[in-house]
Design a protein around this motif. Sequence first.
Motif, PDB file in Angstrom:
ATOM      1  N   ARG A 105     -10.956  43.648 -20.969  1.00  0.00           N
ATOM      2  CA  ARG A 105     -10.680  42.460 -21.785  1.00  0.00           C
ATOM      3  C   ARG A 105      -9.402  41.768 -21.320  1.00  0.00           C
ATOM      4  NH1 ARG A 105     -10.888  43.540 -28.012  1.00  0.00           N
ATOM      5  NH2 ARG A 105     -13.042  43.996 -27.375  1.00  0.00           N
ATOM      6  N   ASN A 108      -9.397  35.363 -22.997  1.00  0.00           N
ATOM      7  CA  ASN A 108     -10.699  34.720 -22.867  1.00  0.00           C
ATOM      8  C   ASN A 108     -10.522  33.260 -22.479  1.00  0.00           C
ATOM      9  OD1 ASN A 108     -13.364  33.441 -23.740  1.00  0.00           O
ATOM     10  ND2 ASN A 108     -13.756  35.624 -24.051  1.00  0.00           N
ATOM     11  N   SER A 111     -10.517  30.814 -25.292  1.00  0.00           N
ATOM     12  CA  SER A 111      -9.513  30.957 -26.337  1.00  0.00           C
ATOM     13  C   SER A 111      -8.546  29.773 -26.332  1.00  0.00           C
ATOM     14  CB  SER A 111      -8.737  32.262 -26.159  1.00  0.00           C
ATOM     15  OG  SER A 111      -8.016  32.238 -24.935  1.00  0.00           O
ATOM     16  N   LYS A 118      -4.464  30.999 -18.577  1.00  0.00           N
ATOM     17  CA  LYS A 118      -5.773  31.551 -18.232  1.00  0.00           C
ATOM     18  C   LYS A 118      -5.932  31.676 -16.712  1.00  0.00           C
ATOM     19  CE  LYS A 118      -7.605  29.104 -22.259  1.00  0.00           C
ATOM     20  NZ  LYS A 118      -8.491  28.016 -22.699  1.00  0.00           N
ATOM     21  N   SER A 151     -17.293  38.158 -17.916  1.00  0.00           N
ATOM     22  CA  SER A 151     -17.396  38.713 -19.276  1.00  0.00           C
ATOM     23  C   SER A 151     -16.340  38.135 -20.197  1.00  0.00           C
ATOM     24  CB  SER A 151     -17.268  40.239 -19.235  1.00  0.00           C
ATOM     25  OG  SER A 151     -15.966  40.631 -18.849  1.00  0.00           O
ATOM     26  N   ASN A 152     -15.293  37.534 -19.597  1.00  0.00           N
ATOM     27  CA  ASN A 152     -14.269  36.854 -20.380  1.00  0.00           C
ATOM     28  C   ASN A 152     -14.436  35.330 -20.320  1.00  0.00           C
ATOM     29  OD1 ASN A 152     -12.047  38.910 -21.394  1.00  0.00           O
ATOM     30  ND2 ASN A 152     -12.721  39.620 -19.383  1.00  0.00           N
ATOM     31  N   ASN A 153     -15.662  34.897 -19.947  1.00  0.00           N
ATOM     32  CA  ASN A 153     -16.074  33.484 -19.986  1.00  0.00           C
ATOM     33  C   ASN A 153     -15.354  32.565 -19.002  1.00  0.00           C
ATOM     34  OD1 ASN A 153     -18.108  33.614 -22.135  1.00  0.00           O
ATOM     35  ND2 ASN A 153     -16.378  34.120 -23.459  1.00  0.00           N
ATOM     36  N   TYR A 154     -14.862  33.115 -17.892  1.00  0.00           N
ATOM     37  CA  TYR A 154     -14.274  32.264 -16.853  1.00  0.00           C
ATOM     38  C   TYR A 154     -15.409  31.614 -16.061  1.00  0.00           C
ATOM     39  CZ  TYR A 154      -9.570  33.968 -17.701  1.00  0.00           C
ATOM     40  OH  TYR A 154      -8.349  34.241 -18.293  1.00  0.00           O
TER      41      TYR A 154
END
Length: 202
Positions: A105, A108, A111, A118, A151-154
Amino acid sequence: MGNPLSPTIADIVMDDLLDNTFMELKRKFNIDTKFIVKYVDDIFAIVRRNDVDTILKTLNQYHPKLQFTMEPETHSRIPFLDVMIHRKNDSILLDWYSKPTSSGRLINFLSAQPFKYKVNTAKNLIHKVLTISHKQFRDTNINKINNILKSNNYPHHLIQSLLQHKIIEIDNKHSQIPTCKTRNDTKRHHSVTYVPKFHQKT
């Protein structure tokens, strides 16, 4: 634990422990350590297999409240912190390692954080993984990076852009041949005796 002095005190104790323990191992058992490195209370060492039990026993005799456990290599490899150390013939190869319990994690991408935070999070992950690892593990690690960041929406295009930039940077750095300075370029320094008044600024 939790006290600001804890890491410093741990380092002092561990330095004393290792100095005394390995002097004792040399004196009593003629045991030499080929290589040893520590981070707080984690130790990585290269020793003869026949000496392992003696070394562990000697370490555990330093203080009754300080007891060590040992993890030998399996299949010619062993993890140390975030590095997987591979023994290959007479060489050692490094690869990035994360524990099986790691959640992966990060900040995100969706976020409510500044965009630069990011991007820097992704850059830091890519930098750490690719610079730690030997080139032969690059493809596997690129897949790991992709999976973590996705999985962290990049977004895919951002991941590929950052990866490509870092790979080019690493390859260019490795391909550079250090140049030797000629005699004319070499700087020489000389000491001069201090002369009162003469050296003082007016």
